[in-house]
Write a protein that holds these residues in place. Structure first.
Motif, PDB file in Angstrom:
ATOM      1  N   ASP A 197      -3.154   0.519  -5.862  1.00  0.00           N
ATOM      2  CA  ASP A 197      -3.117   1.363  -7.116  1.00  0.00           C
ATOM      3  C   ASP A 197      -4.284   1.809  -7.708  1.00  0.00           C
ATOM      4  O   ASP A 197      -4.522   2.520  -8.826  1.00  0.00           O
ATOM      5  CB  ASP A 197      -2.485   0.286  -8.184  1.00  0.00           C
ATOM      6  N   GLN A 198      -5.442   1.374  -7.230  1.00  0.00           N
ATOM      7  CA  GLN A 198      -6.884   1.776  -7.831  1.00  0.00           C
ATOM      8  C   GLN A 198      -7.258   3.208  -7.354  1.00  0.00           C
ATOM      9  O   GLN A 198      -8.222   3.753  -7.684  1.00  0.00           O
ATOM     10  CB  GLN A 198      -7.885   0.907  -7.371  1.00  0.00           C
ATOM     11  N   PHE A 199      -6.381   3.752  -6.074  1.00  0.00           N
ATOM     12  CA  PHE A 199      -6.836   5.142  -5.603  1.00  0.00           C
ATOM     13  C   PHE A 199      -6.928   6.200  -6.697  1.00  0.00           C
ATOM     14  O   PHE A 199      -5.575   6.087  -7.277  1.00  0.00           O
ATOM     15  CB  PHE A 199      -5.841   5.076  -4.355  1.00  0.00           C
ATOM     16  N   LEU A 217       0.874  -1.418  -0.055  1.00  0.00           N
ATOM     17  CA  LEU A 217       0.002  -0.089   0.159  1.00  0.00           C
ATOM     18  C   LEU A 217       0.833   1.299  -0.091  1.00  0.00           C
ATOM     19  O   LEU A 217       1.896   1.195   0.637  1.00  0.00           O
ATOM     20  CB  LEU A 217      -1.064   0.041   1.114  1.00  0.00           C
ATOM     21  N   LYS A 218       0.406   2.400  -0.581  1.00  0.00           N
ATOM     22  CA  LYS A 218       0.987   3.442  -0.537  1.00  0.00           C
ATOM     23  C   LYS A 218       0.446   4.439   0.665  1.00  0.00           C
ATOM     24  O   LYS A 218      -0.869   4.348   0.981  1.00  0.00           O
ATOM     25  CB  LYS A 218       0.673   4.299  -1.784  1.00  0.00           C
ATOM     26  N   SER A 219       1.149   5.550   1.043  1.00  0.00           N
ATOM     27  CA  SER A 219       0.493   6.345   2.273  1.00  0.00           C
ATOM     28  C   SER A 219       0.573   7.697   1.757  1.00  0.00           C
ATOM     29  O   SER A 219       1.243   8.213   0.866  1.00  0.00           O
ATOM     30  CB  SER A 219       1.461   6.282   3.420  1.00  0.00           C
ATOM     31  N   LEU A 258     -14.152   8.487   2.378  1.00  0.00           N
ATOM     32  CA  LEU A 258     -12.765   8.124   1.951  1.00  0.00           C
ATOM     33  C   LEU A 258     -12.597   6.675   2.162  1.00  0.00           C
ATOM     34  O   LEU A 258     -12.210   6.116   1.049  1.00  0.00           O
ATOM     35  CB  LEU A 258     -11.865   8.920   2.945  1.00  0.00           C
ATOM     36  N   SER A 259     -13.157   6.085   3.140  1.00  0.00           N
ATOM     37  CA  SER A 259     -13.116   4.631   3.440  1.00  0.00           C
ATOM     38  C   SER A 259     -13.879   3.974   2.352  1.00  0.00           C
ATOM     39  O   SER A 259     -13.446   2.798   1.796  1.00  0.00           O
ATOM     40  CB  SER A 259     -13.377   4.137   4.464  1.00  0.00           C
ATOM     41  N   ALA A 260     -14.981   4.484   1.797  1.00  0.00           N
ATOM     42  CA  ALA A 260     -15.892   3.836   0.682  1.00  0.00           C
ATOM     43  C   ALA A 260     -15.269   3.896  -0.523  1.00  0.00           C
ATOM     44  O   ALA A 260     -15.470   3.461  -1.751  1.00  0.00           O
ATOM     45  CB  ALA A 260     -17.113   4.365   1.104  1.00  0.00           C
ATOM     46  N   MET A 261     -14.407   4.866  -0.777  1.00  0.00           N
ATOM     47  CA  MET A 261     -13.625   5.161  -2.251  1.00  0.00           C
ATOM     48  C   MET A 261     -12.900   3.922  -2.529  1.00  0.00           C
ATOM     49  O   MET A 261     -12.163   3.250  -1.786  1.00  0.00           O
ATOM     50  CB  MET A 261     -12.763   6.313  -2.112  1.00  0.00           C
ATOM     51  N   LYS A 262     -12.868   3.953  -3.842  1.00  0.00           N
ATOM     52  CA  LYS A 262     -12.117   2.650  -4.447  1.00  0.00           C
ATOM     53  C   LYS A 262     -10.672   2.912  -4.289  1.00  0.00           C
ATOM     54  O   LYS A 262     -10.119   3.912  -4.440  1.00  0.00           O
ATOM     55  CB  LYS A 262     -12.347   2.645  -5.873  1.00  0.00           C
ATOM     56  N   GLY A 263     -10.109   1.858  -3.600  1.00  0.00           N
ATOM     57  CA  GLY A 263      -8.610   1.834  -3.458  1.00  0.00           C
ATOM     58  C   GLY A 263      -8.013   2.165  -2.091  1.00  0.00           C
ATOM     59  O   GLY A 263      -6.753   2.247  -1.879  1.00  0.00           O
TER      60      GLY A 263
END
Length: 456
Positions: free
Chosen positions: A440-442, A394-396, A416-421
């Motif tokens: 990577d989907q973020f 994961l990226k921060s 935000l938690s519901a967003m993809k990625g």
């Protein structure tokens, strides 16, 4: 769309702070391969006190690392960094003018009181954009590794020509150069980056110690630096006993350290291709255990010692490089500063304990005892890794957030938690910041739209 590369200011900040960090670490490391051999004229010299002198900086570093980081958030980064470098220079001068090993120990302890690591990393965060921060931290990290390699080369050469006092005076000069770099080349930030990912929060330290994955890594860095310091108490004596003149030690240390970088590459490739950090981590520990076992039985056989040193540095380089990355991957969003605070404290305590134990065991048992102790600790660490998990890649991100109250923070965090990625989203009202762990989907633009934020 944010620029994908470092800006000119970010490049300047990255390389300037890396230079400051590197000069200071060189000053700490240069003594390791030479003190046991070039300090024998000092009053009170003994292997035990050699170990104490080599590791003394670790105790004061461990005690002051977190407090000075927090202080930098109150009075500014640069005053703390400049004061730390001044203390480092003073400690170096004390050691350079010492006639007894006890005063060298005091000087080394004063050197360690200039615990600027947290403040340097926080300053780097203040002066860089979030999406470029990882690159800047990587540059600083690479410079630390390079400074260790350079210290193994430069330390014996300086000691041969200028003696132990000259070496300590040189470290004082390094500190002065660092102060000039901070004053001349590094801008003063007008605001602080959110501190959750750069500075330790005292209230969160207990939670970091309870996390089993983080605790394994903290114990690991403690053992790694205990082993490094203990080995370098005994190794110079072992090389001399094997017929390798002390003036020539740099010709062994530097090439083996550089060669170890190339041997480390297959470990990195295996870890990336197999996506199995745990296995490569364990392979590295087995290589280090093998190196220590060979050192324990080498009995003056120089080719065996050289092979063991090459194996040791190969494992050390991989573990030293991978541990901070694993800390960042396992720690909760917004707690990187606290996690790294515990990690750094463990690292410096390891150096202190390694000096004490290495010196004491060498004095009463000999080099074989030192290597066997280190071997036992590495085997214990290997057992600890059986419960280690492979980190999720994961990226921060740290984004500015306009938050009025807890209710609004809860609503935004849910969006935000519901967003993809998005794997994890933490909002901190006091810092007006959102800490995200994403895959990577973020889509960062979508997150900024939710936050109504601008780039930090």
């Amino acid at each position: 769309m944010a620029n994908s590369g470092l800006s000119n200011i970010e490049k300047k900040v990255a390389f300037s702070l890396a230079s400051v960090f590197g000069l200071r670490m060189m000053g700490l490391f240069m003594i390791m391969p030479v003190f046991a051999l070039y300090g024998q004229h000092l009053e009170g010299f003994s292997p035990l006190w050699v170990g104490v002198a080599i590791g003394a900086y670790g105790l004061t570093q461990a005690l002051l690392q977190i407090p000075l980081g927090i202080l930098s958030d109150k009075i500014g980064r640069k005053p703390v960094i400049l004061s730390g470098l001044l203390l480092f220079a003073i400690g170096s001068i004390i050691a350079a003018n010492s006639d007894s090993i006890y005063m060298v120990v005091f000087g080394r302890a004063v050197q360690g009181m200039g615990a600027i690591a947290a403040a340097v990393l926080a300053l780097a965060a203040d002066l860089t954009r979030d999406e470029q921060r990882t690159k800047v931290m990587a540059i600083i990290g690479m410079c630390i590794g390079f400074s260790f390699a350079l210290a193994l080369l430069v330390g014996p050469i300086i000691a041969e020509h200028l003696g132990l006092s000259g070496l300590f005076f040189m470290t004082a000069l390094f500190a002065v150069f660092g102060m000039i770099i901070v004053q001349v080349f590094i801008p003063t930030p007008v605001s602080h980056a959110p501190k959750g990912d750069t500075l330790a929060a005292p209230a969160r330290l207990k939670a970091m110690l309870k996390d089993p994955q983080l605790l394994r890594l903290d114990l690991g860095i403690f053992i790694l630096h205990l082993t490094l310091t203990a080995v370098f108490v005994a190794l110079p004596f072992v090389l001399v006993d094997a017929g390798f003149a002390k003036e020539q030690h740099w010709k062994l240390y530097f090439p083996t350290f550089i060669g170890a970088f190339f041997l480390m590459v297959p470990l990195i490739i295996i870890g990336v291709k197999k996506k199995n950090t745990k296995v490569t981590f364990q392979i590295s520990l087995i290589i280090m255990a093998l190196a220590l076992g060979i050192l324990a039985i080498s009995a003056g056989h120089l080719p065996l010692i050289i092979m063991a040193i090459l194996f040791f540095f190969t494992a050390f380089n991989y573990l030293e490089a991978s541990l901070p990355s694993l800390i960042a991957k396992f720690c909760p969003a917004g707690d990187k500063g606290s996690a790294m605070g515990v990690y750094s404290t463990s690292q410096f305590l390891g150096a202190f304990c390694g000096g004490m134990l290495g010196g004491g065991i060498y004095q009463f048992v000999g080099a074989t005892g030192v290597f066997l102790l280190a071997l036992a600790l590495i085997c214990f660490w290997l057992v600890l890794t059986l419960g280690m998990k492979n980190p999720i890649l994961l990226k921060s991100y740290t984004l500015a957030a306009n938050i009025k109250d807890k209710q609004q923070a809860s609503v935004i965090a849910e969006k935000l938690s519901a967003m993809k990625g998005v794997a994890e989203a933490i909002l901190i009202i006091e810092e007006q910041a959102a800490y995200l762990k994403v895959n990577d989907q973020f889509d960062i633009s979508e997150a900024r739209a939710v936050l109504g934020s601008t780039e930090l």
